[in-house]
Scaffold this motif. Structure first.
Motif, mmCIF file in Angstrom:
data_model
loop_
_atom_site.group_PDB
_atom_site.id
_atom_site.type_symbol
_atom_site.label_atom_id
_atom_site.label_comp_id
_atom_site.label_asym_id
_atom_site.label_seq_id
_atom_site.Cartn_x
_atom_site.Cartn_y
_atom_site.Cartn_z
ATOM 1 N N THR A 349 -73.588 -21.233 72.056
ATOM 2 C CA THR A 349 -73.456 -20.027 70.895
ATOM 3 C C THR A 349 -72.237 -19.515 71.976
ATOM 4 O O THR A 349 -72.009 -18.434 71.375
ATOM 5 N N THR A 350 -72.991 -18.612 73.253
ATOM 6 C CA THR A 350 -71.988 -18.297 74.308
ATOM 7 C C THR A 350 -70.530 -18.748 74.245
ATOM 8 O O THR A 350 -69.810 -18.175 73.900
ATOM 9 N N ARG A 353 -68.898 -17.498 70.803
ATOM 10 C CA ARG A 353 -68.074 -16.614 70.731
ATOM 11 C C ARG A 353 -67.527 -16.542 71.467
ATOM 12 O O ARG A 353 -66.009 -16.004 71.792
ATOM 13 N N ASN A 354 -67.573 -17.392 73.182
ATOM 14 C CA ASN A 354 -66.071 -16.252 73.654
ATOM 15 C C ASN A 354 -65.028 -16.872 74.254
ATOM 16 O O ASN A 354 -64.435 -17.087 74.662
ATOM 17 N N SER A 358 -63.221 -17.448 67.852
ATOM 18 C CA SER A 358 -63.193 -15.908 67.148
ATOM 19 C C SER A 358 -64.024 -15.329 65.871
ATOM 20 O O SER A 358 -63.961 -14.796 65.498
ATOM 21 N N GLU A 360 -66.483 -16.910 64.563
ATOM 22 C CA GLU A 360 -67.950 -16.552 64.914
ATOM 23 C C GLU A 360 -68.413 -14.746 65.435
ATOM 24 O O GLU A 360 -69.162 -14.282 64.806
ATOM 25 N N ILE A 361 -67.545 -14.837 65.986
ATOM 26 C CA ILE A 361 -67.362 -13.466 66.529
ATOM 27 C C ILE A 361 -67.878 -12.432 64.933
ATOM 28 O O ILE A 361 -68.056 -11.429 64.697
ATOM 29 N N GLU A 364 -70.977 -12.369 63.068
ATOM 30 C CA GLU A 364 -71.648 -10.971 62.927
ATOM 31 C C GLU A 364 -71.512 -9.627 63.332
ATOM 32 O O GLU A 364 -72.364 -9.374 62.110
#
Ligand code: ZN
Length: 376
Positions: A349-350, A353-354, A358, A360-361, A364
């Motif tokens: 999941t990190t 996100r990273n 984008s 997925e960010i 959230e």
């Protein structure tokens, strides 16, 4: 249950997992399925690359597709369950489309009045079924006006939130809300796996189909009415045909929802029981070992187990049995192995996100699905 079924005496692992079923009937059913004596959908265990104690499987690999976690066997999943055969999707095609509706060869009619665009989406790998958990009036002739007003208010809300791709109202009408090419905000933090692929955060890869209904009915009756069952089946057939969706990727929100904050499965619990898989022309996918537990070490607390019906409870138990078996085989204690799997999830999941995730960010930042079949 003290007796043994012929054919599995030499398989202590199978017996161990069977002991997870406290209900003797459920245990017998599991053993029969597992030994192939009563199953038309046999599971086959595949042995993949072993996982050694002290090594953390690094899965953050190579070409990353948002939401799709790639080939399980090449990333150290110790064991993978795979369905031997999968029924092909039915052949359904579009017959006619106007600005207001579309008609399909199986009788499905899609209403386009509330359709809205959202951000573009990647592949179409599956379907997640929801209930809207919205206010319900009795379905009675004298309430037509109120029922329609409530349904339209719900559709407007879903449209504003981009919450689902499709909503099936109390009269069995199917509304296409978020465009099929786009992502809907329906699944939140979620995990599923089938064959050799795992999926994380399904908004980008699964359709969201919601029934105007509440998962828990006061009198314990059916969650959806016959018109909704019929419409749901027609819609499922169309989506499976158009996007070649395998039957094992047609699942409920309760099966896929997770809470990364406390590493518990079953954050949203709509359709934790009683989804009519058979009436939709699908196998009972509640039986599948729950991927969030099996692959990423999520825990299932008492309230989720209580809310889950018997088949999903068995899917949870089966996943826990596999996790337990694998830990012992690979030389871990169960808690230590669970830690390894949970670390795997956090790393993935990190990376989402990273890295290339984008989208997925965005998810959230904009909250999760609008249904309230979840924890208070
Ligand atoms: Zn839901």
């Amino acid at each position: 249950m003290g007796g043994r079924l012929k054919g599995f005496e030499a398989n202590p692992g199978l017996e161990w997992r069977a002991r997870l079923f406290l209900d003797p009937v459920a245990r017998l059913r599991y053993l029969r399925r597992a030994t192939g004596t009563a199953s038309r959908r046999p599971w086959v265990r595949m042995r993949c690359r072993p996982l050694r104690a002290g090594t953390v499987p690094l899965l953050l690999a190579l070409a990353w597709i948002p939401c799709v976690v790639s080939d399980a066997s090449t990333h150290g999943y110790p064991r993978v369950f795979r369905l031997l055969s999968s029924a092909p999707p039915p052949n359904v095609w579009q017959v006619e489309e106007t600005q207001g509706y579309a008609i399909f060869s199986n009788g499905l009619r899609l209403e386009n009045r509330f359709t809205v665009r959202n951000r573009p989406r990647g592949e179409s790998a599956g379907i997640v079924f929801h209930t809207t958990e919205s206010f319900q009036l009795p379905l009675e002739p004298g309430r037509n006006r109120a029922l329609k007003l409530i349904g339209e208010a719900l559709l407007e809300y879903v449209r504003q939130k981009r919450a689902y791709h499709f909503v099936i109202d109390r009269f069995g009408r199917v509304y296409r809300v978020v465009a099929e090419t786009d992502a809907a905000n329906h699944a939140g933090h979620s995990v599923w796996a089938s064959g050799r692929r795992a999926y994380i955060n399904l908004n980008e890869s699964f359709f969201g189909v919601a029934f105007e209904a509440q998962s828990q009915t006061p009198e314990g009756g059916p969650v959806i009415n016959p018109a909704q069952v019929y419409a749901g089946r027609m819609l499922t057939e169309m989506l499976r045909s158009r996007y070649r969706i395998p039957e094992e990727n047609c699942v409920t929100h309760a099966q896929v929802s997770v809470n990364p904050g406390n590493m518990r499965a079953g954050y949203h619990m709509d359709w934790a029981r009683a989804f009519p898989f058979r009436e939709f022309g699908l196998p009972d996918n509640y039986w599948r070992p729950l991927p969030s537990v099996r692959l990423f070490g999520f825990l299932c607390d008492a309230s989720f187990r209580q809310r889950a019906g018997a088949p999903l409870g068995e899917g949870i138990a089966l996943a826990e049995g596999i996790l337990h078996d694998t830990a012992l085989t690979e030389g871990f204690s169960v808690p230590a192995y669970r830690q390894v799997l949970q670390k795997r999830y956090r790393e993935m999941t990190t990376a989402l996100r990273n890295g290339s995730a984008s989208k997925e960010i965005w998810n959230e930042a904009n909250g999760e699905s609008s249904d309230t079949g979840d924890r208070p």
